[in-house]
Write an enzyme that holds these catalytic residues in place. Structure first.
Site, PDB file in Angstrom:
ATOM      1  N   SER A   1       0.973  -1.179   0.080  1.00  0.00           N
ATOM      2  CA  SER A   1      -0.039   0.043   0.099  1.00  0.00           C
ATOM      3  C   SER A   1       0.994   1.131  -0.034  1.00  0.00           C
ATOM      4  O   SER A   1       2.037   1.129   0.494  1.00  0.00           O
ATOM      5  CB  SER A   1      -0.693   0.157   1.229  1.00  0.00           C
ATOM      6  OG  SER A   1      -1.642   1.379   1.389  1.00  0.00           O
TER       7      SER A   1
ATOM      8  N   TYR B   1      -2.835  -0.738  10.289  1.00  0.00           N
ATOM      9  CA  TYR B   1      -2.813  -1.127   8.944  1.00  0.00           C
ATOM     10  C   TYR B   1      -1.452  -0.648   8.247  1.00  0.00           C
ATOM     11  O   TYR B   1      -0.863  -1.303   7.434  1.00  0.00           O
ATOM     12  CB  TYR B   1      -4.055  -0.291   8.228  1.00  0.00           C
ATOM     13  CG  TYR B   1      -4.117  -0.754   6.641  1.00  0.00           C
ATOM     14  CD1 TYR B   1      -4.800  -1.639   6.144  1.00  0.00           C
ATOM     15  CD2 TYR B   1      -3.595   0.449   6.123  1.00  0.00           C
ATOM     16  CE1 TYR B   1      -4.735  -1.972   4.911  1.00  0.00           C
ATOM     17  CE2 TYR B   1      -3.701   0.229   4.381  1.00  0.00           C
ATOM     18  CZ  TYR B   1      -4.277  -0.993   4.131  1.00  0.00           C
ATOM     19  OH  TYR B   1      -4.380  -1.183   2.744  1.00  0.00           O
TER      20      TYR B   1
END
Length: 687
Positions: free
Chosen positions: A564, A577
């Protein structure tokens, strides 16, 4: 002016009856193998040039399958011109020239390319002809005393034809036999198959089935009860669980063996007839004789490679012995080629086995794609049935290696191979994508399948994984498996299912993920552990299990991490996350260094703002991020796009494009790389 409606040309009644008969015969594998044999019909149609009637021959074209034959798969020839070729036939030494001559006999555009057996159908003086490869018929055809058995079983209704390579001369031979034996309903072709005929389509089908069923009934009634000999101690089948566990452990190594010359996809078979054959004392001598029907050995190679160790041997001993046998197999195949090749022969095509037999475990078959691998296995089961029937009545006596070579390295077969379409970029590659039932994972699986890869759709939800796989195609294209990536046993089970489904593994995409958007003080230990278990630990477990298979194969491979933008960008309310994504990103670098010596490339992709179609955003992450940024959830995708350099929204297919490029041939020298797919976020630039 109204455009006239397009209409499908009407199919001639004779051709329509032929198609129906072909589908019935080909739909039952006791009658013929996949894509094996051919059928024909003769009939009259109006000639659009002269306005008069013209007699035509409709015959299954080259490469078609009887069970699924349609009008497009028929060759249509003018019968008068086809039969006139007899007058210009240059003789046996030049009979291959007649295949090109068939093109001058085509009616109109002619349909599919005429097959090598066209002469058989055109020259036999009956309106309907069937040439088939039934196991029972080939058992008689390959028996040492096949001619005598034919007379004993059928009397004068079925005539013996000595072995001759398919071609124009064989057509002349069968036509002469049919004319000299008006009472006959067909013939047994030595070493090959059967041919039957009839005045009507129904009669031809009845005669074909009569030959097939009569031969099968005779073998059942008169055959020896144990044609393969006694069961050998230690070669009995393992239990199903033990069998599949051992098969999964062996599969990567065996695929590497079969792919020494070029990459192959595999198929595993542990049917009762295979396991019985592998347990018997005649396994070694019969398998060494190879197959006989041309359709069989063209798909399975001249003979299989057989592991000569009991099922009770250790895995380590079996693996070591397989490598030794592979060297011997390649030397033996080279000797076969050298013994029969001449200056006109095509170059050797590869010396690896296409069939590998492992007693107590099963059969591994290989091909350029899954369908070809599966069909090769089906053909070897046909060969086992043929050997069983021949040995039950007599002695199995296939055609000679010299004759096999003439067909395997036939100029016409070589030309057929050259006509094959260019393979897609990922053909022959086997991919496993985690979290692939939806969103980015599903888009990746879809793109890889479209590029020719065999795809294993892995997801926590088995039903959704299977449904997603079904959207990609049948089981030759994709399968769905359950995969809880946070559980090491579940991960290994998914890898085992992958290698049993397609023979091995080439490409793994660590995509499974989830996210909880919370600030530090609201993030619980359970939140932290859940996200790290699925993404950091999950990626580690998947990569570890996959690496074992990739290393055992010795064929290199790719591992891709869907990380990501958050792995390098510090965004608000995202501690768990982002930290786990940073963990994944560094795994890429570490594994690229460690696995490079095995030819395994490890790369990552850093997406951002993938809202549409995203499972993570749909599960509540989108609402949380929208609240964090003070925008409506439905505007979140555009919000992410507006803050990028390119001002373009990122969708799952954009990430799939990056996976395609990273795992394709263009970046074969790239490893340890992270590719941003975020429309340009300057704060997340890697350098």
């Amino acid at each position: 002016m109204t455009k006239p409606a397009e209409t499908t040309p009407a199919v001639n009644p004779a051709a329509a009856a032929l198609l129906a008969r072909s589908n019935r015969l080909g739909g039952d594998k006791k009658n013929t193998n996949f894509a094996g044999g051919n059928t024909s019909a003769k009939g009259v149609e109006r000639d659009p040039v002269t306005g008069g009637d013209v007699e035509l021959l409709w015959v299954k074209g080259s490469g078609g399958d009887l069970g699924t034959l349609t009008a497009a798969g028929l060759s249509t020839l003018r019968l008068d011109r086809m039969r006139a070729l007899v007058d210009v036939y240059p003789g046996l030494e030049r009979e291959d020239e007649m295949v090109a001559a068939f093109d001058y006999c085509l009616h109109g555009r002619g349909g599919a390319a005429p097959s090598i057996d066209t002469a058989m159908h055109g020259l036999v003086n009956k309106p309907h002809v069937d040439h088939l490869h039934p196991d029972s018929g080939i058992a008689i055809a390959t028996a040492a005393d096949g001619e005598a058995l034919t007379a004993e079983i059928f009397g004068d209704e079925v005539v013996w034809v000595p072995w001759r390579r398919p071609g124009f001369q064989l057509g002349l031979d069968i036509a002469a036999i049919q004319e000299a034996n008006p009472q006959a309903i067909g013939c047994i072709l030595g070493g090959h198959g059967i041919t039957a005929w009839g005045e009507t389509s129904e009669e031809s089908e009845r005669n074909s089935l009569r030959i097939i069923d009569t031969a099968a009934a005779y073998i059942a009634e008169h055959g020896a009860p144990e044609p393969f000999g006694a069961v050998v101690a230690g070669y009995e089948p393992l239990s199903e669980a033990e069998r599949r566990a051992r098969a999964a452990a062996l599969a990567p190594t065996i695929r590497g063996i079969a792919s020494h010359d070029k990459p192959m996809v595999g198929h595993f078979t542990d049917s009762a007839e295979v396991l019985d054959f592998l347990s018997r004392e005649k396994l070694a001598p019969l398998s060494a004789l190879g197959t006989s029907c041309p359709d069989h050995f063209l798909r399975t190679k001249v003979k299989p490679m057989v592991l000569d160790l009991p099922a009770t041997a250790s895995l380590e001993d079996q693996l070591a012995r397989l490598h030794e046998l592979h060297e011997a197999y390649r030397a033996d195949y080279r000797a076969y080629y050298d013994a029969h090749a001449d200056e006109s022969s095509p170059a050797i095509r590869g010396a690896d086995p296409l069939i590998v037999l492992v007693p107590g475990v099963g059969m591994f078959s290989y091909g350029a794609n899954k369908q070809t691998a599966r069909v090769a296995g089906e053909f070897y089961v046909n060969a086992i049935n043929v050997m069983r029937g021949a040995e039950a009545l007599s002695t199995y006596a296939p055609i000679s290696d010299a004759e096999k070579f003439r067909i395997e390295y036939w100029a016409l077969e070589e030309a057929k191979l050259r006509r094959m379409p260019k393979p897609k970029s990922h053909q022959g590659r086997i991919a496993l994508v985690t979290g692939a039932a939806s969103g980015i994972g599903k888009a990746i699986a879809t793109r890889l399948a479209a590029e020719g890869a065999c795809v294993v759709v892995a997801d926590l939800d088995l039903e959704k994984a299977q449904a997603a796989a079904a959207e990609l195609g049948n089981a030759d294209v994709a399968v769905g498996v359950a995969a809880n990536v946070a559980d090491a046993d579940a991960v290994q089970a998914a890898i085992d299912e992958a290698v049993l489904a397609f023979g091995g593994l080439d490409l793994v995409v660590n995509n499974a993920g989830l996210s909880l958007s919370k600030p530090l003080l609201e993030t619980t230990e359970a939140d932290w552990n859940l996200q790290h278990d699925v993404m950091a630990k999950g990626s580690f477990l998947v990569s570890k299990a996959a690496a074992r298979a990739l290393i055992d194969q010795g064929m290199g491979g790719d591992i891709i991490y869907i990380s990501s933008k958050n792995s390098v960008f510090a965004g608000p309310n995202n501690i768990a996350y982002s930290a786990t994504k940073a963990d994944q990103a560094h795994q890429v670098r570490l594994l690229a260094v460690e696995l490079g010596e095995h030819g395994v490339r490890v790369n990552g992709i850093n997406p951002d703002g993938v809202v549409r179609g995203s499972g993570i955003f749909a599960s509540g992450w989108g609402a949380n991020r929208a609240a964090t940024y003070g925008v409506a959830e439905e505007d979140l995708g555009q919000f992410y796009a507006n803050r990028t350099i390119l001002k373009r929204e990122v969708v799952p297919e954009n990430v799939a494009d990056a996976v395609y490029v990273l795992t394709g041939p263009e970046l074969s020298r790239t490893t340890g790389l992270h590719i941003p797919v975020d429309s340009g976020v300057a704060a997340a630039f890697l350098r």
